[in-house]
Design a protein around this motif. Structure first.
Motif, PDB file in Angstrom:
ATOM      1  N   LEU A 243       6.263  27.000   8.255  1.00 55.51           N
ATOM      2  CA  LEU A 243       6.908  27.134   6.951  1.00 55.51           C
ATOM      3  C   LEU A 243       6.509  25.969   6.047  1.00 55.51           C
ATOM      4  N   SER A 246       2.807  26.270   5.115  1.00 61.23           N
ATOM      5  CA  SER A 246       2.440  27.323   4.165  1.00 61.23           C
ATOM      6  C   SER A 246       3.042  27.060   2.793  1.00 61.23           C
ATOM      7  N   LEU A 247       4.105  26.261   2.740  1.00 60.55           N
ATOM      8  CA  LEU A 247       4.669  25.937   1.429  1.00 60.55           C
ATOM      9  C   LEU A 247       3.863  24.852   0.720  1.00 60.55           C
ATOM     10  N   LYS A 249       0.521  23.812   1.629  1.00 59.66           N
ATOM     11  CA  LYS A 249      -0.945  23.813   1.698  1.00 59.66           C
ATOM     12  C   LYS A 249      -1.585  24.970   0.978  1.00 59.66           C
TER      13      LYS A 249
END
Lengths: 249, 667, 226
Positions: A243, A246-247, A249
């Protein structure tokens, strides 16, 4: 001494249709390991001029992760925290019928009989299950970075995964989350692994999805059946790591 | 007559390796891209070599017969890895590790190699920590150490009882990273069945794809064999079921000398065998001897009572127990080297003091350690006047944190709880010090063919100290081979890719196919295991823990006999072009049947006792091994001449400039 | 490149959305329940209170916005869960075991979230058709306070035995769904800590028993008393 009925999955090769076949074995000692019982069966089949049952096994002491049988509806059989090679016949009773099946997952195709192809796990590891450090006689001294004992112990617990695939076999979705989370956790907990933690988790999950494993629905079956009792906390850590990655990068 | 040249560099021992690295040939980075290296085996030595070579720029092909490189048997190593870090401030040094290893090996190792091993040992720990190997740490966050047999310092790094697993996964991950970049091409489930020589140089291998059964050719400029040891010649050993000698043996048959085949390590702490169906033996880490005390009853009647189940070991009072290692070797006690501990156990059991039904087991008892640790914890936790039960409970927790997985493993196998009743242990075949002869560069007598890790003979002499196998495997793979292989490959920068269409590849492939066909077409009546078990029994009874000339001569004849019967009467089901584990086994056992004979021959022709090789004819009055340095301070390197009985002996004299040759004493 | 699609396409992203929508629905259930509980008042007070509550729920702007989020959440949770996750997961194991003892390693609810969810979805359709649709798209009688008399419709509906039974059964199904779903949502978001997880688990189990039970009591109460 026991007499047993075995119902075993037979499949000539990856392309053939397989089916369950029934065998009888007699005079099985309760001190035998499960694989030694299969050795007895195979010796019997060879002496009858028949094709022995193929199954993966190597170290026979619960650490290499090669053995992989779904025994009576559970990976590595009814006992907890062990592999098939450590399962002993004293767990069974005279007259029992034992079902022996291969791991079932789209990502683990059957090669022959009870042997499956687990190279999907290797490919997941190749996608990021490492610290990018070259061999060098000049890395920093091993004691240069102290690591809190608790982190080191937790990393070790995650790192004890033997890559057998019981988690996938047990999961109703054939999900590989426990396997992936064990490696992600190990390296996320150690300072050496933190440098690449974001790329690692993104790449490993991407590869995991590509291989055709199912999604995790948190049933917890994987951890219960894991021979090394890898904790579900690792899956939570993977979820967290992913999480964050993905937030940002 | 002999062509053994160890290529040991000149100069003082502490400078040899540095000087050597400074003077050998190096391949420049651009040229490395044009050079292929085959690495067979994916254990500590193989995986670390493959990863390191690929990082340097070589194109590597790695082969393993398992379904994944992570399953190589290095994974099963339990106790730890030695390194001369001196983190414990107990006076450890490169020299001391070197000295301990040469002495532990009973002065039958090459000094220069051992010194180099000790020299690079510290780098291994740094490297592994950098890879994320989770070694055990103390509360301050620094690395912890434990002690192992045969040494007086604490230099063993560990990860509970799974050190081999953690180190292997480190090397495997380093190799995985190179597979991802394409620099290592991985061949899982591929077994090397022969070495291909072109113009006298190793230029490739013939391998069988174990899934399709196809025989495939692979070319390279050099071949590294990191294929482990041959302990399975005994059928029962702590090796994995698949561990075999085939790759090394095939190289031997192509011209690589086989050194010291009779040096076998019989590990003292294994779970005793329980029946004829047994397929393998399980090791209990030597680290247990840090805290466990080994004993048998003092009186034979008590031993008999225990065997017959009339008495429980916990009920036998202290004064009626014989802690025979502490009695015989007060200085080292339970931490004597493995060969010494094993023979002492055999001696007691042969004398009738064994404690299980077969009479072949001794106790490994943790009661004293549990009480000691329990008291310590109680002090730390400020528990005043702790009860006996409390102390026991606290102590058991400490033991569990140190050896938990080993205790659990023991309980799963034996159905006995080792916290409540002492463990039963007995020696078992564990490691083979012998292997392919290599020079200082780790090159065998075939140019371009290297051997690393347990597959070579180089560092442990006649007995290996605990926690040194992991050290040697990784030293060879990470820090030795990547340098030394350049010396040979520097001549190959203009060779170009090795074609696999040459007549040499064709001929070798044909031989492999014929060999497999003949096994399949034999259509005898007995399974492969039948012959393997017979071979194992002869090896254990006559070429095992103690050997004598008469027994060895019988063994030679019997092994020949079994081999002949094997070729007459073996039945291998299935076909060549399919997944066929029986065919794999048949090929391996065929090679064991040849190696076994050479093994016995080597043992016969070394009438001295040294390390793991105990000749009954050569012992002191107290029954300790007696070396003969005047006549036998050499490495026996055997050349294949077509039949094991005619193998030709070459001697590499061992000279000791930096260590005084002494009769080993651990008293 | 992995990152770009990570929050939309990856297996974990689907799970995050399941978890977030699920937790949002849990929150909604409390608001819904609070309103419904007015039905348990004395018959004289219950009508106006409930009608006022429905009026408030359909006219207050903030709630209106939330309601769209709610519709979206229900649809997303259902589509993601049933059409995507459950189907994908079935595909991940093309051949089933001849002998499988899943009950030895996991609870029944956790293995049947798709089935439970489908049942709940059907229930929601029925529920909305009967109340929400009527309220929005048909003329309904006004109560003395000049508000649409939803109370009357509710009471009329639950005087049907079979209708009450459907509700009660659906709430049992919901209870099972929540028993696993509540805890699972936190695990998916990465919230698992040996110190706090037992609390989450306790709250989740309390919630998954009490909330459906209260929902179920209302139709039973109406059926028996009115």
């Amino acid at each position: 001494m026991m007499n047993l009925t075995l119902k075993i999955w037979r499949q000539a090769d990856a392309k053939s249709q397989g089916k369950m076949e029934t065998f009888k074995v007699t005079e099985i000692s309760e001190h035998m390991s499960f694989l030694e019982m299969l050795d007895v069966l195979n010796e019997q089949l060879i002496n009858e001029g028949k094709d022995p049952v193929a199954f993966d096994h190597d170290c026979r002491e619960g650490i290499c992760g090669a053995c992989s049988l779904y025994i009576n509806g559970q990976p590595h059989g009814p006992d907890r925290a062990i592999t098939t090679c450590q399962l002993h016949m004293r767990t069974f009773k005279d007259g029992d019928t034992i079902y022996i099946e291969p791991w079932r997952a789209k990502a683990f195709p059957v090669i022959k009989d009870l042997v499956v192809d687990r190279t999907a796990f290797d490919r997941i590891m190749q996608s990021g299950g490492y610290v990018s450090v070259n061999t060098s006689g000049n890395t920093i001294d091993a004691n240069a970075i102290p690591i809190p004992k608790e982190d080191a112990d937790n990393a070790f617990d995650a790192a004890t995964c033997i890559g057998c695939g019981a988690c996938v076999a047990a999961c109703k979705n054939a999900s590989a989350m426990l396997f992936v989370s064990a490696k992600v956790s190990q390296l996320a907990l150690l300072p050496q692994g933190k440098v690449e933690r974001q790329d690692r988790v993104l790449n490993m999950v991407e590869q995991m999805d590509k291989e055709g494993f199912g999604n995790c629905t948190n049933t917890g079956a994987c951890s219960i059946e894991c021979p090394k009792e890898i904790s579900l906390e690792n899956i939570a850590r993977l979820n967290r790591e992913y999480l964050m990655a993905s937030l940002t990068k | 007559m002999t062509k053994l040249n160890s290529k040991t560099p000149d100069g003082p021992i502490a400078e040899k390796w540095t000087n050597h690295k400074n003077n050998i040939n190096v391949v420049n980075p651009a040229n490395k891209r044009n050079i292929d290296v085959i690495v067979v085996g994916s254990g500590l030595a193989g995986a670390s070599a493959a990863a390191s070579l690929a990082e340097m720029g070589y194109n590597v092909k790695n082969f393993c017969f398992q379904d994944s490189p992570r399953r190589a048997h290095s994974i099963a190593a339990q106790g730890g890895i030695n390194a001369a870090k001196n983190y414990q401030n107990d006076g450890d040094s490169t020299y001391r590790l070197f000295y301990d290893t040469v002495k532990g090996g009973d002065y039958r190792a090459r000094e220069s190699n051992v010194y180099r091993l000790a020299e690079v040992s510290a780098n291994i720990i740094d490297q592994c920590v950098a890879q994320g190997v989770p070694f055990a740490r103390d509360y301050g966050g620094l690395l912890d150490n434990r002690s192992f047999g045969g040494v007086l310092v604490s230099r063993t790094f560990y990860a509970k009882g799974q050190t081999g697993q953690q180190l292997l996964l480190g090397a495997y991950s380093a190799m995985s990273r190179q597979i991802n970049t394409g620099k290592v091409k991985m061949y899982n489930r591929h077994e090397m069945l022969d070495l291909v020589l072109v113009d006298g140089k190793a230029r490739g291998i013939i391998a069988r794809n174990l899934i399709t059964g196809n025989i495939e050719r692979y070319g390279a400029h050099a071949v590294v064999l990191a294929t482990g040891g041959y302990g399975n010649v005994f059928f029962l050993s702590t090796n994995a079921m698949g561990s075999n000698v085939t790759a090394a043996w095939r190289a031997h048959r192509r011209g690589a000398y086989f050194a010291n085949p009779c040096y076998t390590q019989i590990h003292p702490t294994c779970i005793p065998r329980s029946g004829d169906y047994q397929s393998k033996l399980t090791l209990m880490s030597e680290s247990l001897r840090n805290d466990g005390r080994i004993w048998v009853p003092k009186e034979k009647e008590d031993a008999i009572a225990i065997r017959e189940g009339r008495m429980k070991p916990v009920d036998l009072p202290e004064e009626k127990r014989d802690y025979y290692l502490e009695r015989r070797y007060p200085a080292f006690g339970n931490l004597v080297p493995r060969d010494v501990a094993s023979r002492a156990a055999k001696e007691r059991c042969d004398a009738g003091y064994g404690v299980n039904q077969t009479g072949e087991a001794v106790y490994l008892d943790f009661t004293a350690a549990i009480l000691r640790y329990g008291q310590e914890r109680a002090n730390i936790l400020h528990i005043k006047n702790p009860s006996a039960a409390e102390i026991k409970d606290l102590g058991e927790k400490v033991i569990e944190s140190k050896y938990g997985n080993l205790f659990q493993m023991y309980e799963k196998i034996t159905d006995e709880n080792p916290y409540k009743t002492p463990m039963m242990i007995y020696p078992a075949v564990h490691y083979t010090m012998g292997g392919l002869w290599v020079d200082y560069n780790l090159m065998t007598t075939i140019p371009g063919c290297y051997a690393a890790g347990e597959a070579n003979f180089s560092d442990h002499g006649a007995n290996r100290l605990g926690a040194s196998a992991l050290m040697q495997g990784l030293a060879d793979g990470y820090f030795v081979l990547p340098y030394t292989i350049g010396d040979f490959l520097a001549d190959d920068i203009r060779t170009g890719p090795i074609s696999t269409d040459s007549p040499e590849f064709e001929a070798t492939e044909k031989e492999v196919k014929e060999r497999l066909d003949s096994l399949l077409n034999n259509k005898g009546t007995k399974s492969v295991d039948f012959f393997h078990k017979r071979l194992g029994k002869v090896m254990w009874d006559k070429v095992g823990m103690s050997r004598n000339a008469e027994g060895l001569k019988e063994a030679l004849a019997e092994i020949r006999q079994i081999r002949e019967e094997f070729y007459k009467d073996v039945f291998v089901p299935g076909t060549m072009h399919s997944f066929n584990p029986e065919l794999e086994k048949a090929g391996r056992v065929a090679d064991f049947l040849e190696l076994g004979e050479l093994f016995a021959k080597d043992a016969l022709e070394r009438p001295e006792s040294c390390g793991g090789h105990f000749r009954e004819e050569s012992q002191t009055e107290e029954g300790e091994a007696l070396r003969d340095d005047t006549n036998f301070a050499f490495v026996s390197a055997w050349e294949w001449t077509g039949d094991p009985k005619d193998s030709q002996l070459h001697k590499e004299e061992l000279t000791f400039n930096d260590i005084e040759l002494k009769q080993r004493s651990y008293k | 490149m992995a990152a770009r699609s990570a929050l939309l396409k990856s297996s974990l992203a689907k799970k995050y959305w399941m978890s977030l929508t699920g937790l949002f629905l849990c929150l909604f259930l409390i608001v819904h329940l609070a309103g419904n509980l007015t039905l348990l008042k004395d018959a004289a007070d219950a009508g106006p209170a409930f009608n006022a509550y429905t009026e408030f729920m359909t006219s207050f702007p903030l709630i209106k916005i939330s309601s769209y989020l709610l519709y979206f959440s229900i649809l997303f949770h259902a589509i993601d869960g049933i059409l995507i996750l459950t189907r994908e997961n079935k595909k991940a194991r093309p051949v089933n075991y001849a002998s499988n003892k899943a009950e030895r390693n996991s609870i029944w609810a956790s293995r049947n979230m798709g089935v439970l969810g489908t049942a709940i979805f059907i229930f929601i359709v029925l529920h909305m058709a009967n109340f929400w649709f009527k309220y929005k798209f048909t003329d309904i009688a006004m109560d003395p306070g000049d508000l649409p008399d939803m109370y009357g419709i509710v009471v009329a509906s639950f005087q049907e035995g079979w209708y009450t039974a459907v509700y009660v059964v659906s709430m049992i199904v919901l209870g099972f769904h929540l028993w696993h779903g509540f805890e699972s949502a936190f695990q998916t978001l990465g919230i698992n800590h040996h110190k706090y997880s037992p609390i989450i688990q306790g709250v989740g189990r309390f919630y998954s028993v009490v909330v459906p039970a209260l929902f179920a009591i209302i139709p039973i109460y109406i059926f028996l008393n009115l």
